[in-house]
Scaffold this motif. Structure first.
Motif, PDB file in Angstrom:
ATOM      1  N   VAL A 268       0.880  -1.240   0.013  1.00 12.12           N
ATOM      2  CA  VAL A 268      -0.033  -0.101   0.007  1.00 12.12           C
ATOM      3  C   VAL A 268       0.940   1.241  -0.218  1.00 12.12           C
ATOM      4  O   VAL A 268       0.763   2.185  -0.510  1.00 12.12           O
ATOM      5  CB  VAL A 268      -0.918  -0.144   0.975  1.00 12.12           C
ATOM      6  CG1 VAL A 268      -1.664   1.271   1.265  1.00 12.12           C
ATOM      7  CG2 VAL A 268      -2.021  -1.206   1.161  1.00 12.12           C
ATOM      8  N   ASN A 269       2.098   1.265   0.857  1.00 11.08           N
ATOM      9  CA  ASN A 269       2.943   2.428   0.978  1.00 11.08           C
ATOM     10  C   ASN A 269       3.458   2.616  -0.535  1.00 11.08           C
ATOM     11  O   ASN A 269       3.619   3.752  -0.915  1.00 11.08           O
ATOM     12  CB  ASN A 269       3.953   2.085   1.964  1.00 11.08           C
ATOM     13  CG  ASN A 269       4.940   3.300   1.935  1.00 11.08           C
ATOM     14  OD1 ASN A 269       4.540   4.519   1.769  1.00 11.08           O
ATOM     15  ND2 ASN A 269       6.200   2.964   2.651  1.00 11.08           N
TER      16      ASN A 269
ATOM     17  N   TRP B 224       0.955   4.080  -2.772  1.00 10.10           N
ATOM     18  CA  TRP B 224       0.349   5.431  -2.406  1.00 10.10           C
ATOM     19  C   TRP B 224       1.623   6.540  -2.958  1.00 10.10           C
ATOM     20  O   TRP B 224       1.223   7.507  -3.483  1.00 10.10           O
ATOM     21  CB  TRP B 224       0.557   5.701  -1.003  1.00 10.10           C
ATOM     22  CG  TRP B 224       0.470   7.106  -0.621  1.00 10.10           C
ATOM     23  CD1 TRP B 224      -0.723   7.918  -0.367  1.00 10.10           C
ATOM     24  CD2 TRP B 224       1.636   7.797  -0.173  1.00 10.10           C
ATOM     25  NE1 TRP B 224      -0.239   9.049  -0.053  1.00 10.10           N
ATOM     26  CE2 TRP B 224       1.030   9.174   0.266  1.00 10.10           C
ATOM     27  CE3 TRP B 224       3.041   7.816  -0.214  1.00 10.10           C
ATOM     28  CZ2 TRP B 224       1.838  10.164   0.567  1.00 10.10           C
ATOM     29  CZ3 TRP B 224       3.751   8.772   0.379  1.00 10.10           C
ATOM     30  CH2 TRP B 224       3.094   9.924   0.808  1.00 10.10           C
ATOM     31  N   TYR B 225       2.910   6.094  -2.965  1.00  9.02           N
ATOM     32  CA  TYR B 225       3.913   6.868  -3.336  1.00  9.02           C
ATOM     33  C   TYR B 225       3.876   6.985  -4.980  1.00  9.02           C
ATOM     34  O   TYR B 225       4.124   8.198  -5.359  1.00  9.02           O
ATOM     35  CB  TYR B 225       5.150   6.285  -3.056  1.00  9.02           C
ATOM     36  CG  TYR B 225       6.309   7.364  -3.450  1.00  9.02           C
ATOM     37  CD1 TYR B 225       7.048   8.172  -2.506  1.00  9.02           C
ATOM     38  CD2 TYR B 225       6.848   7.328  -4.693  1.00  9.02           C
ATOM     39  CE1 TYR B 225       7.864   8.946  -2.878  1.00  9.02           C
ATOM     40  CE2 TYR B 225       8.039   7.881  -5.256  1.00  9.02           C
ATOM     41  CZ  TYR B 225       8.443   8.972  -4.264  1.00  9.02           C
ATOM     42  OH  TYR B 225       9.455   9.768  -4.798  1.00  9.02           O
TER      43      TYR B 225
ATOM     44  N   CYS C 113       1.221   6.899  -6.659  1.00  9.94           N
ATOM     45  CA  CYS C 113       0.246   8.037  -7.073  1.00  9.94           C
ATOM     46  C   CYS C 113       0.588   9.509  -6.863  1.00  9.94           C
ATOM     47  O   CYS C 113      -0.038  10.655  -7.373  1.00  9.94           O
ATOM     48  CB  CYS C 113      -1.253   7.738  -6.124  1.00  9.94           C
ATOM     49  SG  CYS C 113      -2.048   6.296  -6.671  1.00  9.94           S
ATOM     50  N   THR C 114       1.258   9.820  -5.384  1.00  7.29           N
ATOM     51  CA  THR C 114       1.721  10.929  -4.957  1.00  7.29           C
ATOM     52  C   THR C 114       2.767  11.480  -6.112  1.00  7.29           C
ATOM     53  O   THR C 114       2.482  12.829  -6.600  1.00  7.29           O
ATOM     54  CB  THR C 114       2.398  11.141  -3.814  1.00  7.29           C
ATOM     55  OG1 THR C 114       1.511  10.112  -2.744  1.00  7.29           O
ATOM     56  CG2 THR C 114       2.967  12.327  -3.220  1.00  7.29           C
TER      57      THR C 114
ATOM     58  N   THR D  85       6.561  15.073   0.963  1.00  2.25           N
ATOM     59  CA  THR D  85       6.657  13.809   0.423  1.00  2.25           C
ATOM     60  C   THR D  85       7.420  12.829   1.199  1.00  2.25           C
ATOM     61  O   THR D  85       7.147  11.691   1.384  1.00  2.25           O
ATOM     62  CB  THR D  85       6.539  13.604  -1.061  1.00  2.25           C
ATOM     63  OG1 THR D  85       5.528  14.781  -1.611  1.00  2.25           O
ATOM     64  CG2 THR D  85       6.395  12.277  -1.559  1.00  2.25           C
TER      65      THR D  85
ATOM     66  N   SER E 144       6.482   9.669   3.209  1.00  2.00           N
ATOM     67  CA  SER E 144       6.982   8.128   2.976  1.00  2.00           C
ATOM     68  C   SER E 144       7.664   7.760   4.179  1.00  2.00           C
ATOM     69  O   SER E 144       7.525   6.317   4.696  1.00  2.00           O
ATOM     70  CB  SER E 144       7.925   8.426   1.932  1.00  2.00           C
ATOM     71  OG  SER E 144       8.254   7.195   1.561  1.00  2.00           O
TER      72      SER E 144
ATOM     73  N   ALA F 116       5.093   6.817   6.640  1.00  2.00           N
ATOM     74  CA  ALA F 116       4.453   5.467   6.329  1.00  2.00           C
ATOM     75  C   ALA F 116       5.428   4.233   6.362  1.00  2.00           C
ATOM     76  O   ALA F 116       4.896   3.281   7.042  1.00  2.00           O
ATOM     77  CB  ALA F 116       4.043   5.630   4.986  1.00  2.00           C
TER      78      ALA F 116
ATOM     79  N   THR G 136      -7.643  -0.866  -0.292  1.00  2.00           N
ATOM     80  CA  THR G 136      -6.957   0.464  -0.655  1.00  2.00           C
ATOM     81  C   THR G 136      -6.073   0.445  -1.893  1.00  2.00           C
ATOM     82  O   THR G 136      -5.879   1.503  -2.875  1.00  2.00           O
ATOM     83  CB  THR G 136      -5.954   0.598   0.480  1.00  2.00           C
ATOM     84  OG1 THR G 136      -6.625   0.575   1.893  1.00  2.00           O
ATOM     85  CG2 THR G 136      -5.002   1.978   0.393  1.00  2.00           C
TER      86      THR G 136
ATOM     87  N   LEU H 130      -6.272   3.222  -5.067  1.00  2.00           N
ATOM     88  CA  LEU H 130      -5.097   3.639  -5.410  1.00  2.00           C
ATOM     89  C   LEU H 130      -4.532   3.504  -6.904  1.00  2.00           C
ATOM     90  O   LEU H 130      -4.175   4.438  -7.469  1.00  2.00           O
ATOM     91  CB  LEU H 130      -3.856   3.389  -4.513  1.00  2.00           C
ATOM     92  CG  LEU H 130      -4.177   4.121  -2.982  1.00  2.00           C
ATOM     93  CD1 LEU H 130      -2.805   3.425  -2.383  1.00  2.00           C
ATOM     94  CD2 LEU H 130      -4.018   5.630  -3.126  1.00  2.00           C
TER      95      LEU H 130
ATOM     96  N   GLN I 162      -7.230   5.322  -9.162  1.00  2.72           N
ATOM     97  CA  GLN I 162      -6.811   6.918  -9.245  1.00  2.72           C
ATOM     98  C   GLN I 162      -5.439   6.862 -10.007  1.00  2.72           C
ATOM     99  O   GLN I 162      -5.369   7.893 -10.559  1.00  2.72           O
ATOM    100  CB  GLN I 162      -6.479   7.080  -7.815  1.00  2.72           C
ATOM    101  CG  GLN I 162      -6.416   8.707  -7.563  1.00  2.72           C
ATOM    102  CD  GLN I 162      -6.090   9.168  -6.241  1.00  2.72           C
ATOM    103  OE1 GLN I 162      -5.765   8.133  -5.224  1.00  2.72           O
ATOM    104  NE2 GLN I 162      -6.205  10.411  -6.014  1.00  2.72           N
TER     105      GLN I 162
END
Length: 364
Positions: A108-109, A112-113, A115-116, A137, A141, A144, A221, A225, A228
């Motif tokens: 998940v981490n 997420w990165y 997408c960021t 960021t 990170s 997380a 999640t 993500l 997205q």
């Protein structure tokens, strides 16, 4: 006389199943260790281990490596006479819980990165990213990563403390629980007269609960993500004002990844999840349980191998797309020479986002 004979045949069948599970788990755990080690070695030799995009991948690979070592150690212990083997098997199972929950969170981490990073590049529209945004960021990170390491440890701490204090490890290996995930303590009353059976049973259901909860939340999640990320990536490509064959091919690859990631992640842990749910509904062992035990040994222990394989395949496809696009750019007519410069800039921007190009390895 028929009943004892039938019970003996059933017991022999289970012994064969457990023997097969041991060898399957041994082979797959060995391959998983090799795959995780190869991925880590590749990042180190390429000198990209400090890259913000690669760092979450290394965390996941390292977690897969330690989990594979736990699986491998359990198979080597199974069937051998080692002093305090019950204690070792019980605590190895608890350590394994820490690592596979960590692998869920590291996955998940990493997404997420992804997408960021993609969102920052789209919002900046080719301009340089402000240092404050980069610093924010990086801090998120790092936080997380700390939480992904700390939460599993806190969740499994009761299994260590209460389980060892209540002697839940008694006869742990004799009931095949050394090679099975969350094997129910159905025979504790007979085999463990000195153990606190109520505490051990509660810990068994607690372990299943945190496993199912962490898996389902991680899967949900990840799907959100990735959807997205697909939307952001399409906006990023379309915002350039020109869609060449390479860009369309990359969009198609992203569409494939959005379907692949959740499916691969579920295929890796799906049999274990289904088995846990069925065991809660029907605790008695059946042929269906036997099949799921084998599938669980085949898939759950292969996470490191699958991560390495998908990472290599994704890297190969990405470089192949870049080479095809550059060959197309080199064969353009004089009237389209201006597109060549634009094409090269598009390739450079895509190459500067290796998180998306190489993210396939972190979902399994």
């Amino acid at each position: 006389m028929a009943l004892p004979l039938e019970a003996s045949i059933l017991e022999d069948s289970w012994d064969l199943v457990f023997s097969a599970i041991q060898w399957i788990q041994f082979v797959m755990a060995t391959l998983s260790v090799i795959g995780s080690t190869s991925l880590i070695t590749y990042a180190v030799f390429q000198n990209i281990q400090k890259s913000p995009e690669i760092r979450p991948l290394l965390y996941l690979s390292f977690s897969d490596l330690l989990l594979g070592i736990c699986w491998l150690t359990e198979t080597l212990l199974y069937g051998t006479s080692v002093p305090s083997k019950d204690i070792i098997c019980y605590n190895l199972q608890a350590v394994g819980q820490i690592f596979y929950i960590s692998s869920f969170l590291y996955t998940v981490n990493y997404i997420w990165y992804l997408c960021t990073e993609l969102r920052m590049k789209y919002n900046q529209s080719g301009q340089s990213t402000p240092p404050l945004v980069i610093d924010y960021t990086c801090r998120v990170s790092q936080m997380a990563f700390i939480l992904s390491s700390l939460i599993p440890l806190l969740l499994v701490t009761p299994v260590f403390c209460l389980g060892n204090a209540s002697e839940c490890f008694r006869n742990f290996s004799q009931s095949h629980r050394c090679i099975l995930m969350h094997s129910p303590p159905s025979t504790m009353t007979e085999l463990m007269p000195s153990a606190n059976t109520s505490v051990c049973s509660a810990l068994y259901f607690y372990g299943i609960t945190i496993f199912l909860t962490s898996f389902l939340l991680s899967l949900l999640t990840i799907m959100v993500l990735l959807i997205q990320a697909q939307t952001l990536f399409k906006k990023f490509v379309k915002s350039t004002g020109f869609l060449g064959s390479e860009q369309w091919a990359m969009i198609h690859t992203v569409d494939q990844r959005v379907r692949l990631y959740p499916v691969a992640f579920f295929c890796c842990w799906g049999p274990a999840v289904i088995l846990m749910i069925i065991k809660l509904i029907r605790p008695q062992d059946t042929k269906l349980h036997m099949t799921l035990y084998v599938l669980q040994a085949l898939t759950a222990t292969s996470q490191g191998l699958l991560n390495c394989g998908v990472y290599g395949w994704t890297q190969h496809k990405f470089h192949q797309l870049k080479e095809e696009a550059r060959r197309d750019a080199d064969t353009q007519t004089p009237l389209l020479c201006s597109q060549k410069r634009f094409y090269s800039r598009g390739l450079d921007s895509l190459e500067s986002t290796p998180a998306f190009a190489t993210s396939a390895s972190t979902i399994l």
